[in-house]
Design an enzyme around this catalytic site. Structure first.
Site, PDB file in Angstrom:
ATOM      1  N   TYR A   1       0.922  -1.017   0.346  1.00  0.00           N
ATOM      2  CA  TYR A   1      -0.197  -0.220  -0.009  1.00  0.00           C
ATOM      3  C   TYR A   1       0.550   1.284  -0.008  1.00  0.00           C
ATOM      4  O   TYR A   1       0.636   2.234  -0.820  1.00  0.00           O
ATOM      5  CB  TYR A   1      -0.780   0.358   0.718  1.00  0.00           C
TER       6      TYR A   1
ATOM      7  N   LYS B   1       0.848   3.999  -2.911  1.00  0.00           N
ATOM      8  CA  LYS B   1       1.009   5.682  -2.763  1.00  0.00           C
ATOM      9  C   LYS B   1       1.844   6.596  -2.634  1.00  0.00           C
ATOM     10  O   LYS B   1       2.182   7.850  -3.088  1.00  0.00           O
ATOM     11  CB  LYS B   1       0.419   5.865  -1.125  1.00  0.00           C
TER      12      LYS B   1
END
Length: 255
Positions: free
Chosen positions: A163, A167
């Site tokens: 993640y 990002k």
């Protein structure tokens, strides 16, 4: 209307918010409508989008549409832009908020499927959607893209590494698109820290107002991000592009 209010006025604009049916996305969609924009609420579950759109329309008096959409599928990104233009006739603001951070036991246990899905939802889809939206904006009246990332992209915890990697890519995308679509389109990013939403229930403290690991001493609330999104979407931030703004209670103050 005073000068500051006029700068934040989005009357006549159309905004698309992905992941807009709950949490931070729902707060942003509602705030954009309150500022005068017509809003498209896009997420995987159509019924949740319809509920949010109905609430937003009732609360704001603005038009709100619901579109079922999977952020990891490029075809859905194309369709979302197409449906927005078909239904509302214009696209001025895109908020790339949809995301996912799946749990895993350890790094070696991360499957290829989980990794690919995480990158698809958090980076691949937002890339396609932002390019489509910004291209349309650049060819018409201009506009604003707001990418919602995470403060975790600056710290890359091992508990959410795929993640965080995705990002971090979104941060790079923000800077690159700001150059690619200037001067008519501005592209900025918001990096929330620990916020009290349904997605944080698995790890957040029982009382969100008691979070000693945050310098401000508590978890954030979705409505504390929404005004910044309105600011970045509006003429009030007309000289702001390529910015990556932390809203994290001070978590990354030393990064």
């Amino acid at each position: 209307m005073n000068t500051l209010a006029a700068l934040h006025d989005l009357t006549g604009k159309t905004a698309v918010v992905t992941g807009g049916s709950r949490g931070i996305g729902r707060a942003i969609a509602g705030a954009l409508a309150e500022a005068g924009a017509d809003v498209v609420v896009a997420s995987r579950k159509l019924d949740a989008c319809e509920t949010a759109a109905t609430e937003i329309a009732k609360e704001s008096g603005r038009r709100a549409e619901a579109v079922a959409f999977h952020a990891g599928h490029w075809a859905d990104c194309d369709r979302l832009v197409g449906e927005t233009l078909d239904r509302l006739g214009r696209l001025d603001v895109l908020v790339n908020n949809a995301g996912m951070s799946p749990l895993y036991t350890d790094l070696t246990g991360i499957s290829e499927e989980l990794y690919d899905k995480t990158l698809a939802v958090n980076l691949k889809g937002p890339f396609r959607l932002a390019v489509l939206a910004a291209t349309h904006m650049a060819e018409h009246d201009g506009g604003s893209v707001v990418n919602v990332g995470t403060a975790g992209s600056l710290t890359a915890s091992t508990r959410e590494l795929p993640y965080a990697c995705a990002k971090a890519g979104l941060n790079a995308l923000t800077v690159g698109l700001a150059e690619a679509y200037a001067p008519k389109v501005r592209v900025n990013a918001i990096l929330p820290g620990p916020f009290a939403t349904d997605l944080s229930r698995g790890w957040a403290p029982e009382d969100p107002d008691e979070a000693p690991f945050v310098p401000l001493g508590r978890m954030g609330r979705p409505e504390e991000v929404a005004p910044l999104a309105v600011h970045l979407a509006s003429a009030a931030s007309s000289f702001t592009t390529g910015a990556i703004i932390r809203v994290d209670g001070g978590i990354t103050r030393k990064v």
